[in-house]
Design a protein around this motif. Structure first.
Motif, mmCIF file in Angstrom:
data_model
loop_
_atom_site.group_PDB
_atom_site.id
_atom_site.type_symbol
_atom_site.label_atom_id
_atom_site.label_comp_id
_atom_site.label_asym_id
_atom_site.label_seq_id
_atom_site.Cartn_x
_atom_site.Cartn_y
_atom_site.Cartn_z
ATOM 1 N N PRO B 118 35.579 50.555 34.619
ATOM 2 C CA PRO B 118 35.113 49.369 35.355
ATOM 3 C C PRO B 118 35.489 48.050 34.675
ATOM 4 O O PRO B 118 35.414 47.000 35.313
ATOM 5 N N ASP B 119 35.894 48.111 33.404
ATOM 6 C CA ASP B 119 36.194 46.868 32.699
ATOM 7 C C ASP B 119 37.526 46.988 31.946
ATOM 8 O O ASP B 119 37.567 46.923 30.715
ATOM 9 N N PRO B 120 38.622 47.149 32.679
ATOM 10 C CA PRO B 120 39.904 47.373 31.998
ATOM 11 C C PRO B 120 40.461 46.080 31.394
ATOM 12 O O PRO B 120 40.233 45.001 31.939
ATOM 13 N N SER B 121 41.181 46.226 30.292
ATOM 14 C CA SER B 121 41.869 45.071 29.703
ATOM 15 C C SER B 121 43.124 44.788 30.524
ATOM 16 O O SER B 121 43.556 45.631 31.329
ATOM 17 N N GLU B 122 43.716 43.627 30.299
ATOM 18 C CA GLU B 122 44.954 43.308 31.015
ATOM 19 C C GLU B 122 46.006 44.388 30.738
ATOM 20 O O GLU B 122 46.710 44.840 31.647
ATOM 21 N N HIS B 123 46.085 44.814 29.475
ATOM 22 C CA HIS B 123 47.063 45.837 29.100
ATOM 23 C C HIS B 123 46.801 47.143 29.865
ATOM 24 O O HIS B 123 47.736 47.769 30.381
ATOM 25 N N GLU B 124 45.532 47.531 29.942
ATOM 26 C CA GLU B 124 45.200 48.779 30.652
ATOM 27 C C GLU B 124 45.559 48.676 32.132
ATOM 28 O O GLU B 124 46.009 49.657 32.737
ATOM 29 N N ILE B 125 45.358 47.508 32.727
ATOM 30 C CA ILE B 125 45.725 47.330 34.140
ATOM 31 C C ILE B 125 47.236 47.485 34.304
ATOM 32 O O ILE B 125 47.716 48.215 35.176
ATOM 33 N N ARG B 126 47.989 46.832 33.426
ATOM 34 C CA ARG B 126 49.458 46.910 33.540
ATOM 35 C C ARG B 126 49.954 48.336 33.343
ATOM 36 O O ARG B 126 50.856 48.801 34.045
ATOM 37 N N ARG B 135 58.274 44.200 44.427
ATOM 38 C CA ARG B 135 59.541 43.494 44.280
ATOM 39 C C ARG B 135 59.380 41.982 44.441
ATOM 40 O O ARG B 135 60.348 41.239 44.373
ATOM 41 N N CYS B 136 58.178 41.509 44.717
ATOM 42 C CA CYS B 136 58.007 40.083 45.005
ATOM 43 C C CYS B 136 57.280 39.309 43.915
ATOM 44 O O CYS B 136 57.756 38.302 43.436
ATOM 45 N N THR B 137 56.099 39.762 43.558
ATOM 46 C CA THR B 137 55.162 38.872 42.860
ATOM 47 C C THR B 137 55.401 38.684 41.377
ATOM 48 O O THR B 137 54.910 37.729 40.797
ATOM 49 N N GLY B 138 56.079 39.628 40.739
ATOM 50 C CA GLY B 138 56.142 39.563 39.275
ATOM 51 C C GLY B 138 54.843 40.037 38.643
ATOM 52 O O GLY B 138 54.639 39.869 37.439
ATOM 53 N N TYR B 139 53.971 40.594 39.424
ATOM 54 C CA TYR B 139 52.755 41.291 38.984
ATOM 55 C C TYR B 139 51.627 40.399 38.471
ATOM 56 O O TYR B 139 50.473 40.824 38.434
ATOM 57 N N HIS B 140 51.904 39.167 38.029
ATOM 58 C CA HIS B 140 50.844 38.385 37.371
ATOM 59 C C HIS B 140 49.613 38.237 38.246
ATOM 60 O O HIS B 140 48.492 38.460 37.793
ATOM 61 N N ASN B 141 49.817 37.867 39.522
ATOM 62 C CA ASN B 141 48.654 37.644 40.374
ATOM 63 C C ASN B 141 47.986 38.944 40.794
ATOM 64 O O ASN B 141 46.801 38.958 41.122
ATOM 65 N N ILE B 142 48.753 40.021 40.771
ATOM 66 C CA ILE B 142 48.148 41.325 41.061
ATOM 67 C C ILE B 142 47.169 41.668 39.942
ATOM 68 O O ILE B 142 46.018 42.049 40.179
ATOM 69 N N VAL B 143 47.627 41.477 38.710
ATOM 70 C CA VAL B 143 46.772 41.771 37.552
ATOM 71 C C VAL B 143 45.540 40.864 37.578
ATOM 72 O O VAL B 143 44.407 41.313 37.378
ATOM 73 N N LYS B 144 45.777 39.589 37.889
ATOM 74 C CA LYS B 144 44.660 38.633 37.945
ATOM 75 C C LYS B 144 43.643 39.060 39.012
ATOM 76 O O LYS B 144 42.432 39.037 38.790
ATOM 77 N N ALA B 145 44.155 39.468 40.169
ATOM 78 C CA ALA B 145 43.254 39.890 41.252
ATOM 79 C C ALA B 145 42.412 41.081 40.814
ATOM 80 O O ALA B 145 41.204 41.134 41.075
ATOM 81 N N ILE B 146 43.038 42.023 40.132
ATOM 82 C CA ILE B 146 42.297 43.223 39.711
ATOM 83 C C ILE B 146 41.242 42.843 38.668
ATOM 84 O O ILE B 146 40.104 43.334 38.708
ATOM 85 N N GLN B 147 41.602 41.916 37.766
ATOM 86 C CA GLN B 147 40.614 41.460 36.772
ATOM 87 C C GLN B 147 39.407 40.826 37.455
ATOM 88 O O GLN B 147 38.258 41.092 37.090
ATOM 89 N N HIS B 148 39.675 39.988 38.469
ATOM 90 C CA HIS B 148 38.557 39.328 39.168
ATOM 91 C C HIS B 148 37.742 40.333 39.976
ATOM 92 O O HIS B 148 36.514 40.251 40.002
ATOM 93 N N ALA B 149 38.433 41.282 40.610
ATOM 94 C CA ALA B 149 37.693 42.296 41.377
ATOM 95 C C ALA B 149 36.791 43.092 40.446
ATOM 96 O O ALA B 149 35.646 43.416 40.792
ATOM 97 N N ALA B 150 37.304 43.387 39.253
ATOM 98 C CA ALA B 150 36.497 44.154 38.287
ATOM 99 C C ALA B 150 35.233 43.378 37.950
ATOM 100 O O ALA B 150 34.128 43.946 37.925
#
Ligand SMILES: Cc1cc2nc3c(=O)[nH]c(=O)nc-3n(C[C@H](O)[C@H](O)[C@H](O)COP(=O)(O)OP(=O)(O)OC[C@H]3O[C@@H](n4cnc5c(N)ncnc54)[C@H](O)[C@@H]3O)c2cc1C
Ligand code: FES
Ligand code: FES
Lengths: 265, 155
Positions: B118-126, B135-150
């Motif tokens: 329930p509380d993954p680090s940025e590294h664990e998410i990646r 192929r679009c985002t470069g992942y940064h905002n995906i990781v950010k979204a998952i951090q906020h959802a967590a």
């Protein structure tokens, strides 16, 4: 994919019977290799025998000084299993480094070793830990199991039931992985046991093998420097667009040292 | 033909299928649940990820027959009573997508991650997103979204 008949037997005997009944029948475990191969029409089994309905093929148990893992246990289950994590943490870590989470949720130990991909991780554990493969017909020692490229000692009609891994005193797995698939370009399992040291290597050659010169050097001195001066020949090693045979030979030495350092803790 | 029965997004379904039908084909073509995408069809990209008995799996590398008797959740099954799942809301809020093709698989994969951690680090998410390609985002905002959802889902 060509058409096939699908079966999901719920006992080992029924699976063996279905396999024997048709010479073009194939087993289906996690399907992470079988289904892509069938989609490419590189395999065209008449019948697919799904092993997922056979409860006895799945799970982990302790048996004396060994950990026994059922053939249908997924990589994710091995990685998370408390017995594996406490008795052979190197095996849990190896399983956790296979592919990606979704592949680990379906791919199985039995499917991986039966397939004997030269770049698969589990063969290094089977060879390096000196495991025994139990089939529906017999037991096969690790040293006799992997025979060549995608080739094992399994006979037609034979299926993997479980693998018995003796608990080592210390062990670690180090891999130089392919950055996209995580398959091993070279992976080395080093294990120190009561009976000596074993070094099992995957990725480097057509099939997993032991490096006996390293084993002898490490038996005398279980330290990374013991490997200084051992040069691995590139003869017979795999070479492809990812890594030449010479580079793989070099990586065997580097990964073996990393594994020894990690095993010393 | 083979009859498969499963519970998809809470609804029981039973259908006859050719044994070679992939789970993703079954969902898209027989149940018209086209939210689950096919990107590569070669087990690489994760656009087809769904939950099977709670675990994320690639629906392009699984037969519908292998999901017989299972509970399947697709992207269509996440919203409840017209409210987006916190993971969907976070992807929207933090712009975790551009073309959106990878998004259903990303979101389902991320939901599985948070079930286990329930509380993954940025590294664990990646690391967890190893099997999901964008192929679009470069992942940064995906990781950010998952951090906020967590964060949202913990509070
Ligand atoms: C994207 C991707 C990345 C991957 N990365 C890695 C990686 O980094 N490292 C790695 O090691 N592997 C990797 N794999 C392979 C994966 O881990 C599986 O282990 C592998 O696909 C085989 O296991 P399976 O259970 O899916 O077997 P299946 O695909 O179902 O079967 C494989 C073969 O084994 C036979 N078989 C299955 N079970 C038995 C049995 N009990 N007895 C006898 N024969 C049997 C089948 O008939 C078939 O020929 C990757 C796969 C994918 C798709
Ligand atoms: S479509 Fe299934 S992994 Fe790409
Ligand atoms: S948003 Fe376009 S592929 Fe990810």
């Amino acid at each position: 994919m060509y058409a096939f008949n699908y079966h999901r037997p719920n006992s080992l005997d029924a699976a063996a019977q279905a396999l024997a009944a048709n010479e073009d029948a194939k087993l289906l475990a996690g399907g992470q290799t079988m289904l892509p191969t069938m989609k490419q029409r590189l395999a065209m089994p008449s019948d697919l025998i799904d092993l997922s309905g056979i409860a006895e093929l799945r799970g982990v148990c302790e048996d004396g000084d060994a950990v026994v893992v059922g053939a249908m246990t997924t990589h994710a289950e091995v990685a998370a299993n408390e017995i594996v994590r406490s008795k052979i943490p190197a095996l849990a870590k190896l399983a956790d480094g296979i592919g990606d989470p979704q592949v680990r949720n379906r791919g199985t130990l039995g499917g991986s070793i039966a397939n004997a991909d030269p770049a698969a991780d589990y063969p290094a554990a089977v060879v390096g830990l000196g495991a025994t493969v139990k089939t529906n017909k017999r037991e096969i020692a690790a040293d006799d199991f992997f025979v060549g490229l995608f080739e094992t000692a399994l006979e037609p009609g034979e299926l993997v039931v479980s693998v018995r891994f003796p608990v080592p005193e210390a062990a670690a797995y180090a891999k130089f992985d392919h950055p996209a698939s995580r398959y091993a370009i070279v992976g080395v399992m080093v294990a120190r046991t009561g009976g000596g040291v074993r070094v099992g290597i995957t990725g480097a050659a057509p099939s997993a093998f032991r490096q006996t010169e390293m084993e002898q050097a490490l038996a005398g001195n279980f330290a990374p420097d013991a490997l200084d001066g051992i040069s691995v020949s590139a003869d017979g090693l795999n070479g492809d667009i990812h890594a030449s045979a010479e580079y793989r030979a070099h990586l065997v030495g580097v990964m073996a040292k990393r594994a020894v350092i990690a095993a010393r803790g | 033909m083979l009859t498969v029965t499963m519970t998809v997004n809470g609804q029981k379904v039973a259908k006859d299928v050719d044994p070679r039908t992939l789970l993703v084909q079954f969902l898209r073509e027989q149940l018209n649940l086209t939210g689950t995408h096919v990107g590569c069809d070669t087990s690489q990209c994760g656009a087809c990820v769904v939950l099977v008995d709670g675990k994320s799996m690639k629906a392009c590398t699984m037969l519908a027959a292998q999901a017989d008797g299972c509970e399947v959740t697709t992207i269509e099954g996440l919203a409840k009573n017209g409210e987006l799942h916190p993971m969907q809301a976070a992807f929207k809020e933090h712009h975790g997508l551009q073309c959106g093709f990878c998004t259903p698989g990303m979101i389902i994969s991320a939901v599985d991650l948070l079930q286990q951690n329930p509380d993954p680090s940025e590294h664990e998410i990646r690391e967890w997103l190893e099997g999901n390609i964008c192929r679009c985002t470069g992942y940064h905002n995906i990781v950010k979204a998952i951090q906020h959802a967590a964060q949202d889902m913990r509070s």
